[in-house]
Design a protein around this motif. Sequence first.
Motif, mmCIF file in Angstrom:
data_model
loop_
_atom_site.group_PDB
_atom_site.id
_atom_site.type_symbol
_atom_site.label_atom_id
_atom_site.label_comp_id
_atom_site.label_asym_id
_atom_site.label_seq_id
_atom_site.Cartn_x
_atom_site.Cartn_y
_atom_site.Cartn_z
ATOM 1 N N VAL A 157 0.845 -1.188 0.000
ATOM 2 C CA VAL A 157 0.000 0.000 0.000
ATOM 3 C C VAL A 157 0.880 1.237 0.000
ATOM 4 N N ILE A 158 0.299 2.336 -0.447
ATOM 5 C CA ILE A 158 0.993 3.616 -0.546
ATOM 6 C C ILE A 158 0.237 4.636 0.289
ATOM 7 N N LEU A 159 0.960 5.392 1.097
ATOM 8 C CA LEU A 159 0.402 6.545 1.801
ATOM 9 C C LEU A 159 1.054 7.803 1.267
ATOM 10 N N GLY A 160 0.264 8.815 1.018
ATOM 11 C CA GLY A 160 0.778 10.096 0.564
ATOM 12 C C GLY A 160 1.204 10.978 1.719
ATOM 13 N N HIS A 161 1.594 12.205 1.390
ATOM 14 C CA HIS A 161 1.919 13.239 2.370
ATOM 15 C C HIS A 161 2.902 12.719 3.415
ATOM 16 N N TRP A 162 3.937 12.000 2.912
ATOM 17 C CA TRP A 162 5.010 11.465 3.760
ATOM 18 C C TRP A 162 4.492 10.545 4.856
ATOM 19 N N GLY A 163 3.457 9.768 4.525
ATOM 20 C CA GLY A 163 3.006 8.744 5.470
ATOM 21 C C GLY A 163 1.819 9.126 6.310
ATOM 22 N N GLU A 164 1.138 10.212 5.939
ATOM 23 C CA GLU A 164 -0.116 10.594 6.604
ATOM 24 C C GLU A 164 0.014 10.544 8.133
ATOM 25 N N THR A 188 7.982 -3.733 11.206
ATOM 26 C CA THR A 188 8.176 -4.628 10.059
ATOM 27 C C THR A 188 7.203 -4.292 8.941
ATOM 28 N N TYR A 189 5.956 -4.025 9.273
ATOM 29 C CA TYR A 189 4.955 -3.714 8.248
ATOM 30 C C TYR A 189 5.257 -2.368 7.586
ATOM 31 N N LEU A 190 5.832 -1.442 8.360
ATOM 32 C CA LEU A 190 6.207 -0.155 7.778
ATOM 33 C C LEU A 190 7.297 -0.317 6.731
ATOM 34 N N ARG A 191 8.170 -1.292 6.898
ATOM 35 C CA ARG A 191 9.274 -1.488 5.970
ATOM 36 C C ARG A 191 9.004 -2.569 4.926
ATOM 37 N N ARG A 192 7.964 -3.368 5.137
ATOM 38 C CA ARG A 192 7.683 -4.472 4.219
ATOM 39 C C ARG A 192 6.468 -4.239 3.334
ATOM 40 N N ASN A 193 5.477 -3.487 3.836
ATOM 41 C CA ASN A 193 4.200 -3.369 3.134
ATOM 42 C C ASN A 193 3.813 -1.941 2.779
ATOM 43 N N LEU A 194 4.648 -0.961 3.099
ATOM 44 C CA LEU A 194 4.284 0.441 2.919
ATOM 45 C C LEU A 194 5.272 1.164 2.027
ATOM 46 N N TYR A 195 4.724 1.895 1.051
ATOM 47 C CA TYR A 195 5.468 2.886 0.285
ATOM 48 C C TYR A 195 4.921 4.262 0.661
ATOM 49 N N VAL A 196 5.755 5.270 0.540
ATOM 50 C CA VAL A 196 5.391 6.622 0.965
ATOM 51 C C VAL A 196 5.709 7.591 -0.165
ATOM 52 N N THR A 197 4.793 8.529 -0.387
ATOM 53 C CA THR A 197 5.002 9.507 -1.451
ATOM 54 C C THR A 197 4.850 10.929 -0.940
ATOM 55 N N ALA A 198 5.380 11.873 -1.707
ATOM 56 C CA ALA A 198 5.507 13.255 -1.250
ATOM 57 C C ALA A 198 4.207 14.036 -1.293
ATOM 58 N N SER A 199 3.375 13.776 -2.304
ATOM 59 C CA SER A 199 2.115 14.506 -2.487
ATOM 60 C C SER A 199 2.318 16.016 -2.552
ATOM 61 N N GLY A 200 3.388 16.431 -3.197
ATOM 62 C CA GLY A 200 3.616 17.859 -3.370
ATOM 63 C C GLY A 200 4.146 18.572 -2.151
ATOM 64 N N MET A 201 4.390 17.860 -1.055
ATOM 65 C CA MET A 201 4.984 18.467 0.144
ATOM 66 C C MET A 201 6.503 18.351 -0.001
ATOM 67 N N PHE A 202 7.088 19.342 -0.609
ATOM 68 C CA PHE A 202 8.489 19.273 -0.992
ATOM 69 C C PHE A 202 9.379 19.693 0.175
ATOM 70 N N SER A 203 9.535 18.777 1.135
ATOM 71 C CA SER A 203 10.287 19.032 2.351
ATOM 72 C C SER A 203 11.408 18.013 2.495
ATOM 73 N N PRO A 204 12.665 18.424 2.400
ATOM 74 C CA PRO A 204 13.768 17.483 2.623
ATOM 75 C C PRO A 204 13.744 16.864 4.016
ATOM 76 N N GLU A 205 13.266 17.615 5.009
ATOM 77 C CA GLU A 205 13.207 17.095 6.365
ATOM 78 C C GLU A 205 12.205 15.950 6.467
#
Length: 339
Positions: free
Chosen positions: A218-225, A249-266
């Motif tokens: 699964v994918i969560l936007g906004h750096w992991g909601e 484990t589930y955070l590293r095995r089953n999750l992808y994270v995307t930026a959703s336009g929140m362009f923050s290096p931090e």
Amino acid sequence: MKLIGIEEHTLTAEVRDAWNAIDLASADPSVSIHSGGIERRLLDLADERIALMDETGLDVQVLSLTTPALHDLGVESVGLAKRANDMVAEAIARRPDRLEALATLPVAMPDEAALELERCVLSLGFKGAVLCGRVGHRNLDHPDLRPMFESAAALGVPLLLHPRTPAPEVRAAYYSGFSAEIDAAFSMFGLGWHYDAGIQFLRLVLSGTFDRLPGLQVILGHWGEVVLFYAERLAVLDRFSGLEHPVATYLRRNLYVTASGMFSPEYLARAAAIVGADRLLFSTDYPYQYRPGCDARRFLADCGLDEADRTAFAHGNWLRLTERGGGPTISGSRITDHR
């Protein structure tokens, strides 16, 4: 460097009219924000969209129906989903170099939704599907909704868990007491959307969904909601959950994270520390986060990743994730291998 945005939204006039026919705006204020320039850009699948992609520096948009999608519609959503997906497929056929898609599903009809996901992946070449939180009063971990997750796992395609507005009783308890405009914004893009999406992911974890379907992605936007920023506190749940693995484990095995336009290096650095740089995906959250002069490539260049991880973030992780499509699929009680 090829730049792929995987959370880029669309709308069809038919879906908009279906929302209006049930007066959905009275229960979900997000319907009312799809107007004016936002609505025009959501409806457009051609010239303006491509021009603004060029302006932003995005090579490919992965299209998905905007929130609240078809989650509040019933049997009529089966036909709506098919027609919306076919319309997007036609747009992709015109510009296959610039557009991909996540399927729209008739989520109130889970068996039909599973079949529509299979059709979209195997016949239309879609990359996965988008889900917008609760279905009526059912959270995504409800047993009735399992066919959709089983289909995605069998197909080997990801599900984007997109935010939706919290239930009216939640809004009344936590997001009210100001002006109507502030209440609505607070409950949506101000904060409420993001807590809601993060909670839906955690409910999938705690319900054992990823133990039953260990390959489901699964994918969560906004750096992991919000979820990733409380990973240490979530670890406390390991004492009570009865799951096969720690939450980490589930955070590293089953999750992808995307930026959703929140362009923050931090925020990017925090997400990479929790899920790994190989699970970061790029997105601009078009058209909501579109701003004239906003340069996606400038953020990519300054994001703090080394060259290999920057390439993976820009497109490599998405290509690796979606090359799984075309694997075994569920059809009724049968599992068929289409490779």
